[in-house]
Design a protein around this motif. Sequence first.
Motif, PDB file in Angstrom:
ATOM      1  N   UNK A  52       0.808  -1.229   0.000  1.00 37.52           N
ATOM      2  CA  UNK A  52       0.000   0.000   0.000  1.00 37.52           C
ATOM      3  C   UNK A  52       0.839   1.276   0.000  1.00 37.52           C
ATOM      4  N   UNK A  53       1.835   1.298  -0.841  1.00 43.93           N
ATOM      5  CA  UNK A  53       2.710   2.471  -0.907  1.00 43.93           C
ATOM      6  C   UNK A  53       2.201   3.502  -1.916  1.00 43.93           C
ATOM      7  N   UNK A  54       1.284   3.102  -2.796  1.00 42.36           N
ATOM      8  CA  UNK A  54       0.770   4.058  -3.781  1.00 42.36           C
ATOM      9  C   UNK A  54      -0.682   4.349  -3.456  1.00 42.36           C
ATOM     10  N   UNK A  55      -0.911   5.575  -3.006  1.00 44.61           N
ATOM     11  CA  UNK A  55      -2.208   6.024  -2.510  1.00 44.61           C
ATOM     12  C   UNK A  55      -3.392   5.708  -3.416  1.00 44.61           C
ATOM     13  N   UNK A  56      -3.159   5.783  -4.729  1.00 46.62           N
ATOM     14  CA  UNK A  56      -4.303   5.712  -5.639  1.00 46.62           C
ATOM     15  C   UNK A  56      -4.526   4.347  -6.266  1.00 46.62           C
ATOM     16  N   UNK A  57      -3.535   3.476  -6.203  1.00 47.87           N
ATOM     17  CA  UNK A  57      -3.649   2.194  -6.885  1.00 47.87           C
ATOM     18  C   UNK A  57      -4.494   1.208  -6.082  1.00 47.87           C
ATOM     19  N   UNK A  58      -5.135   0.271  -6.785  1.00 49.24           N
ATOM     20  CA  UNK A  58      -5.968  -0.729  -6.113  1.00 49.24           C
ATOM     21  C   UNK A  58      -5.105  -1.743  -5.365  1.00 49.24           C
ATOM     22  N   UNK A  59      -3.867  -1.878  -5.786  1.00 46.67           N
ATOM     23  CA  UNK A  59      -2.901  -2.706  -5.068  1.00 46.67           C
ATOM     24  C   UNK A  59      -1.519  -2.138  -5.338  1.00 46.67           C
ATOM     25  N   UNK A  60      -0.609  -2.234  -4.384  1.00 46.15           N
ATOM     26  CA  UNK A  60       0.739  -1.721  -4.637  1.00 46.15           C
ATOM     27  C   UNK A  60       1.686  -2.246  -3.571  1.00 46.15           C
ATOM     28  N   UNK A  61       2.972  -2.280  -3.927  1.00 44.80           N
ATOM     29  CA  UNK A  61       3.978  -2.551  -2.909  1.00 44.80           C
ATOM     30  C   UNK A  61       5.334  -2.037  -3.369  1.00 44.80           C
ATOM     31  N   UNK A  62       6.222  -1.869  -2.403  1.00 48.48           N
ATOM     32  CA  UNK A  62       7.623  -1.591  -2.686  1.00 48.48           C
ATOM     33  C   UNK A  62       8.367  -2.851  -2.280  1.00 48.48           C
ATOM     34  N   UNK A  63       8.955  -3.521  -3.280  1.00 51.14           N
ATOM     35  CA  UNK A  63       9.643  -4.776  -3.000  1.00 51.14           C
ATOM     36  C   UNK A  63      11.143  -4.550  -3.130  1.00 51.14           C
ATOM     37  N   UNK A  64      11.900  -5.053  -2.156  1.00 50.43           N
ATOM     38  CA  UNK A  64      13.360  -4.937  -2.210  1.00 50.43           C
ATOM     39  C   UNK A  64      13.988  -6.320  -2.148  1.00 50.43           C
ATOM     40  N   UNK A  65      14.905  -6.583  -3.046  1.00 49.67           N
ATOM     41  CA  UNK A  65      15.801  -7.741  -2.958  1.00 49.67           C
ATOM     42  C   UNK A  65      17.158  -7.089  -2.718  1.00 49.67           C
ATOM     43  N   UNK A  66      17.579  -6.974  -1.483  1.00 46.68           N
ATOM     44  CA  UNK A  66      18.809  -6.241  -1.198  1.00 46.68           C
ATOM     45  C   UNK A  66      18.671  -4.813  -1.688  1.00 46.68           C
ATOM     46  N   UNK A  67      19.635  -4.363  -2.485  1.00 46.31           N
ATOM     47  CA  UNK A  67      19.595  -2.991  -2.975  1.00 46.31           C
ATOM     48  C   UNK A  67      18.740  -2.790  -4.217  1.00 46.31           C
ATOM     49  N   UNK A  68      18.144  -3.828  -4.711  1.00 45.21           N
ATOM     50  CA  UNK A  68      17.202  -3.694  -5.828  1.00 45.21           C
ATOM     51  C   UNK A  68      15.833  -3.341  -5.264  1.00 45.21           C
ATOM     52  N   UNK A  69      15.279  -2.214  -5.742  1.00 45.06           N
ATOM     53  CA  UNK A  69      13.986  -1.756  -5.212  1.00 45.06           C
ATOM     54  C   UNK A  69      13.041  -1.501  -6.379  1.00 45.06           C
ATOM     55  N   UNK A  70      11.849  -2.096  -6.302  1.00 40.22           N
ATOM     56  CA  UNK A  70      10.869  -1.942  -7.377  1.00 40.22           C
ATOM     57  C   UNK A  70       9.546  -1.483  -6.780  1.00 40.22           C
ATOM     58  N   UNK A  71       8.995  -0.426  -7.378  1.00 37.64           N
ATOM     59  CA  UNK A  71       7.669   0.044  -6.975  1.00 37.64           C
ATOM     60  C   UNK A  71       6.649  -0.609  -7.915  1.00 37.64           C
ATOM     61  N   UNK A  72       5.735  -1.366  -7.333  1.00 40.56           N
ATOM     62  CA  UNK A  72       4.759  -2.107  -8.138  1.00 40.56           C
ATOM     63  C   UNK A  72       3.358  -1.587  -7.844  1.00 40.56           C
TER      64      UNK A  72
END
Lengths: 238, 238, 238, 238, 238, 238
Positions: free
Chosen positions: D19-39
């Motif tokens: 729930x990192x994106x206020x407007x999206x129906x689903x969202x997450x910030x996923x990290x694998x170590x220093x790799x970070x992806x906003x979904x």
Amino acid sequence: MRPSGREPNQMRAVTIERNVAMKAEGSCLVSFGNTKVLVTASVETSLPGWLRGKGQGWVTAEYGMLPRATGSRTRREATAGKQSGRTQEIQRLIGRSLRAIVDLQLLGENQITIDCDVLEADGGTRTASITGAYVALADAIAWMDERKLTKGKALRDSVAAVSCGIYRGAPVLDLDYLEDVEAHTDANFVMTGTGKFVEIQGTAEQAPFSRDELDALMALAEQGIGELSLLQQTALSA
Amino acid sequence: MRPSGREPNQMRAVTIERNVAMKAEGSCLVSFGNTKVLVTASVETSLPGWLRGKGQGWVTAEYGMLPRATGSRTRREATAGKQSGRTQEIQRLIGRSLRAIVDLQLLGENQITIDCDVLEADGGTRTASITGAYVALADAIAWMDERKLTKGKALRDSVAAVSCGIYRGAPVLDLDYLEDVEAHTDANFVMTGTGKFVEIQGTAEQAPFSRDELDALMALAEQGIGELSLLQQTALSA
Amino acid sequence: MRPSGREPNQMRAVTIERNVAMKAEGSCLVSFGNTKVLVTASVETSLPGWLRGKGQGWVTAEYGMLPRATGSRTRREATAGKQSGRTQEIQRLIGRSLRAIVDLQLLGENQITIDCDVLEADGGTRTASITGAYVALADAIAWMDERKLTKGKALRDSVAAVSCGIYRGAPVLDLDYLEDVEAHTDANFVMTGTGKFVEIQGTAEQAPFSRDELDALMALAEQGIGELSLLQQTALSA
Amino acid sequence: MRPSGREPNQMRAVTIERNVAMKAEGSCLVSFGNTKVLVTASVETSLPGWLRGKGQGWVTAEYGMLPRATGSRTRREATAGKQSGRTQEIQRLIGRSLRAIVDLQLLGENQITIDCDVLEADGGTRTASITGAYVALADAIAWMDERKLTKGKALRDSVAAVSCGIYRGAPVLDLDYLEDVEAHTDANFVMTGTGKFVEIQGTAEQAPFSRDELDALMALAEQGIGELSLLQQTALSA
Amino acid sequence: MRPSGREPNQMRAVTIERNVAMKAEGSCLVSFGNTKVLVTASVETSLPGWLRGKGQGWVTAEYGMLPRATGSRTRREATAGKQSGRTQEIQRLIGRSLRAIVDLQLLGENQITIDCDVLEADGGTRTASITGAYVALADAIAWMDERKLTKGKALRDSVAAVSCGIYRGAPVLDLDYLEDVEAHTDANFVMTGTGKFVEIQGTAEQAPFSRDELDALMALAEQGIGELSLLQQTALSA
Amino acid sequence: MRPSGREPNQMRAVTIERNVAMKAEGSCLVSFGNTKVLVTASVETSLPGWLRGKGQGWVTAEYGMLPRATGSRTRREATAGKQSGRTQEIQRLIGRSLRAIVDLQLLGENQITIDCDVLEADGGTRTASITGAYVALADAIAWMDERKLTKGKALRDSVAAVSCGIYRGAPVLDLDYLEDVEAHTDANFVMTGTGKFVEIQGTAEQAPFSRDELDALMALAEQGIGELSLLQQTALSA
């Protein structure tokens, strides 16, 4: 029962006709049953800017399909103004597969471009392309050897490719179009003549697949690639 | 003296092999000497938006060249992201030439797309394309006739094309690549089986040409088209 | 009877106004009746990469049409993201026509770019463009001569263009828009001031045309080009 | 010895923040170590034209990388005017992986678009994207369930992905950027929470790999996916 | 001292010639000194999809520059394949400026497209475009009124534009090219005939500007716009 | 009454978090209420061709928005194949604003590229971008200073931006999305820390605005920029 009446581990009739393009340094027409791909290898004694001065050569590939290679006409990519994601995936795969068996240092500062153009599509166009590409590449490197453009034996191995899939519950070798459309799992294997893997791409089209299914597909692939390697050798020694 | 040893009014060996593309409603492989073009005709029983509801059909054409049809590799247009001006000129010419002999009303609301893909290029690819396109088109219309998709005899005439030029001062018929590069004047003629003109395109490559030279080229073209029309008939009656 | 009331062999009023673009090395506003084209010639004392070091210059052309040059608004090509096939055909024709009368060696390593922008379109935009382009080109070469940029008399002849067609069964000279839409055959002739052909493009819009019809169109064209050549001379000597 | 000091079978620290994106129906910030992806997962209650009226929904994905996610700045694809072949391959893979665990009929005629935007890249951006995409998708489907937009339990399983490779001769799990650059073989595995395969992509970067090496990579992948599945469950039950 | 010898608050000679494009519903040639813009207004009695059914019309604008409007030739945007960021900014500004004085409801479901094509550029092409666009728009709306296409008096006010800047330390009105290149601050003002602001764009080209400088520029702009409004009225009542 | 309950002259909560991107020479996450922008500054010790050899550096900016930064998903520009006119306007504005406070000579022959990527959009994305860009730029220049890449103190001032508008008849500071949609007039101000103007853009969205209204907006902007400048200083001294 397969639509073509083939056994599960039976490949389609595969033929490789060399030297079909008058002007190319290497070429062949490769058929996997009704799938027909015209492959040419073009040698350029120069490199694109980003590759220059590194003391090595390059092998790259492009893939295309004639608009009426398919059952209904497919839009021409030159008209659409870009290559599809599918086309790009396939041509990147062909290029990687060939580079895995070439010693780029021994190629000298030369580039070989492989063009795979599908004249008729009946499933397995990427595997037929790779299998034919090896033959055209081998001829192009021989052409370079004769002209002292290489610095040694640049071809380290041979490479061929085949698809397998789970069709109506059974693992089968070398899917044709009817099988491909319906298969639950579709896998492409690229392997060397010495039996090692260059690339595996397995995709669950509908239901995920198990380790046992994957092992069965691999066994089929190993057999099929073995047959293709022999056909390549035969073609090249003709 | 022509590079090929041909007489000034001698065409190259022309062959037309029908039904080479399994899936197309009409197809042929046409050769003018070493120039080889794969032609397919695709019937679609619908029309693009701007043509709908006018009570007529349409015939259109696309043209392409495999990258290694030429002596050195030509960049693939799908990679470049657009068709060149030359490609567009040629495919517009092929389309116009075919529409000149088709009764679009009798086609019904159907579209026929002709694809001309050059496998080997040795001069005259556009004239070979038009000559082969007529054969593929005739087969596609016959296919439509059988399925009652047409409203009558839509094919009003046949059409073929040939190039002529002034090579080393002399008018010659059916230029090959070596002649084409050097010719001072280059003209393409598209004519019907009944001897009328569909299109004339004459270009002074270096020095302007005289009315007498143009007349000489026309005479050669009339003879060449006559021969091509017979070959088309023979191919279609085989 | 022509819509404009003209005789079959009567051209529209043609005017050529020189030096209409303050900044260009050569320019004119050319009118064929209601067709108006603004032509500029731009001299660049450098060449694109592929032309450098060959000891010669280059002449090239670009063509455009203002969106409301036409009866209903035409989409702007800059918005569409590409030039149409028609535009490319026309600008290639203009470039070839001019190069046929220029000695590129004597131009030195300089490039002249001709821009033909149609302000109003009423048929014959490509023939008006070529006719005006010669005048702008002559002025640009004179500008270069004054600055010793040329290596001799680079202009070998003059060049002009006119269209002819079969309108309601009769051959007519210089088609306007209403005639162009309806004409069964449409031909563009590009000829030199000394009466030789640079380019002929004849197209059967609906029914193929006969040799006699073609000869009649040629006769009209020769007359029309003669008149245009005089107008060009007059304009340039003003 | 791995650059990070990890054990061969040790994954990087993985975190999933929902729930990192206020407007999206689903969202997450996923990290694998220093790799970070906003979904983000976006629900649209309509479908593109080609999907309408088939009684099913669709799940698709797009992938992007911020220009400075990488060590040196990468050109922005919106500026370049197209997505690279690599980007297209990755987003097609993400889409296929998710569709393998969704019952499209039960989605109703709705589309879910997953956007994976890489904020920091340190290897494994596609595997992190898939792993996070499942979480965002699950939240979006829950959002739809609450609004009665689905027709039943559309999510059939969970899905996660991890990379493995042969680094300095040893099979290792979850390659970071330094390992990825140097690895001889690089494989990506997409598997379900119930331990089945959705996709396998194994590539020989330099030398072909053996069946034994592939088996070792698969064993690592099975372990890693098991750990990721647990983390996904934990995140979703928080 | 200004390069042209003008007083700080002196505009260039401004002329507006109406009805210069035979086919357009409104048109003018507007000159601000040596800057010349051909403006046409095209009425379409239909709307693009996204505007339909909202009970209102639309006014939009496109901007272009002939390649040799400038001192050295500028690349044609149609050849480049896209409009520059500058072009898009300008045409968006023109459109917004016109919509600010039009009652879109009273336009009915019709669209007016304004094309501003710069024939000669000597600074101030966007302000000349807006000033001329109002005149072409007024004529187009009058044309619509006559045909009962509008639902009332759609034109609520007039609009004109002028640039001002700090040139060698002094605020000056209506910058020409030489001043524009050198000015430290450059501001464009779009105002109505009744003296209100539609758009202000002030940019520090090198050094930031003070509130006092801005006030001085505004005073000049108010004067200039007053003069332009009178010229527009005079032109429209001619 | 503002939707957020803020006073007319009250800004949203503004936060600036530095060093959020591991690899960039400068970076921050800037928030204006719910608007969040990730800004990175990338230093390249080389210049594009057209800037080389002029003894100066360059600062440029690119702007993007994640597809789901907005209430409903916005199409990804990389997929659309081009940046919108709005995007280009914004990134040109950011670049100009930063160059106004940098001494390009003192930068040396280096380029700094600022990337502003909007993670969440709630109005004011361009003003938040500029405000954050200054902070990332300052850090990047400090990084260069440490490595002796600059030739002196290249940063001459600070710069920040804020929007103001007429909302329901009253001038308000720092519009959020709800206000932005409804505001009759919308103005963006870019000012330096020393209180001078870098850019003013005022637009009448519906009704033209008066000089008094403009003065009121300017007063609000001066106050807001003062607050932002302090926040920037605080962030940079942390």
